[in-house]
Write an enzyme that holds these catalytic residues in place. Sequence first.
Site, PDB file in Angstrom:
ATOM      1  N   ARG A  35       0.705  -1.166   0.157  1.00 22.19           N
ATOM      2  CA  ARG A  35       0.031  -0.182   0.012  1.00 22.19           C
ATOM      3  C   ARG A  35       0.782   1.237   0.016  1.00 22.19           C
ATOM      4  NH1 ARG A  35      -2.673  -3.130   3.666  1.00 22.19           N
ATOM      5  NH2 ARG A  35      -2.122  -1.936   5.635  1.00 22.19           N
ATOM      6  N   LYS A  59     -12.395  14.809   5.026  1.00 25.40           N
ATOM      7  CA  LYS A  59     -13.512  14.160   4.523  1.00 25.40           C
ATOM      8  C   LYS A  59     -14.336  13.285   5.197  1.00 25.40           C
ATOM      9  CE  LYS A  59     -13.894  10.749   1.776  1.00 25.40           C
ATOM     10  NZ  LYS A  59     -13.774   9.877   0.843  1.00 25.40           N
ATOM     11  N   GLU A  83     -19.623  14.802   1.897  1.00 27.77           N
ATOM     12  CA  GLU A  83     -19.831  14.172   0.802  1.00 27.77           C
ATOM     13  C   GLU A  83     -21.201  13.253   1.051  1.00 27.77           C
ATOM     14  OE1 GLU A  83     -17.406  10.325  -1.776  1.00 27.77           O
ATOM     15  OE2 GLU A  83     -16.666  11.207   0.088  1.00 27.77           O
ATOM     16  N   LYS A 140     -18.652  17.447  -1.699  1.00 34.09           N
ATOM     17  CA  LYS A 140     -18.274  16.316  -2.784  1.00 34.09           C
ATOM     18  C   LYS A 140     -19.615  15.466  -2.962  1.00 34.09           C
ATOM     19  CE  LYS A 140     -14.910  12.585  -3.221  1.00 34.09           C
ATOM     20  NZ  LYS A 140     -13.568  11.903  -2.934  1.00 34.09           N
TER      21      LYS A 140
END
Length: 364
Positions: free
Chosen positions: A56, A147, A188, A230
């Site tokens: 990752r 976020k 979002e 978003k």
Amino acid sequence: MTHQFPPLTTEQKKELHEIALRIVSPGKGILAADESIGSMGKRLNQIGVENNEENRRLFRQVLFTADDRIDNCIGGVIFFHETLYQNSDDGVPFVKMIKDKGITIGIKVDKGVVPLPGTNGETATQGLDGLSERCAQYKKDGADFAKWRCVMKISETTPSNLCITENAKVLARYASICQQHGIVPIVEPEILPDGDHNLKRCQFVTERVLAAVYKAMFDHHVYLEGTLLKPNMVTPGHGCPTKYSAEEVAMATVTALRRTVPPAVTGVTFLSGGQSEEEASINLSAINNCRLVKPWALTFSFGRALQASALKTWRGQRENEAAATEEFIKRAEINSLASQGKYTVCGDSSGATGLSHYLSSYAY
């Protein structure tokens, strides 16, 4: 008379607004590199690479080592918690690498979705517990925006009023907490492309959801100039038999925003929602070319639609890293053009750029 307690100072508001403006400067958007360990596992599995911390890290390094060509394309990068504390091969913290490019650091702060009792399989997003303390720490560690993702589906019975109201309240509480710590919240409320609904139905549901979100934001005294939205683009369901042009998608999307999103909101950073890289870019360019008045910056916050070609090129091989980084830079430059309404079809959508990234009930 209602009041905000504690109120944001003039200095706090100024900082939040400046951060938001910096992220969505003309031609700039957001790289969403905040996939969870499980989501990264799905991506890595597609190219036959084991899902471990080192792999990752290596793929994130492919993205973060892009040269100064991305400086005018990417205004912010959303990190996952693990990535925020990782380093490059040379021992340089990823946070420092990104900040040295003049790019703003963001962090995913929600804890995923859980079933919402009293609904037909709908969900709410968890993570408010301890959020204030986490925001304080993330700010110290270099993050200036955050976020939080809520998810809704379109069907005959969904999204329900309960689901919409609950998720709107959660988003507003998250936004308020972030702002108290000098962190710009990206809000979002994603409406998934699952289903066979048409464009008109998606537009109607998007308007319902966004109207509820901004009512909740007002009720929670969120400083809108210090936020970013978003949303999904207004597109038909993945199973819809009718095909719509980019211009039709753009008109439906901008109309929905104009009916629900206050002009005070600094910017709208669209998610790609499982669209192919090319489709997402074409639709974003069409949205910016829509003739309706658009008082916000309209740009991108793409994950898969910025990373797919790079991932396919990389395939976990050291010798492919430079070529994979070039693929990422190419997509960043294309989406920079799209955010200014300057992108036209490149003519080749046969490779990864043309592949749909749709996954049913997609979860980060």
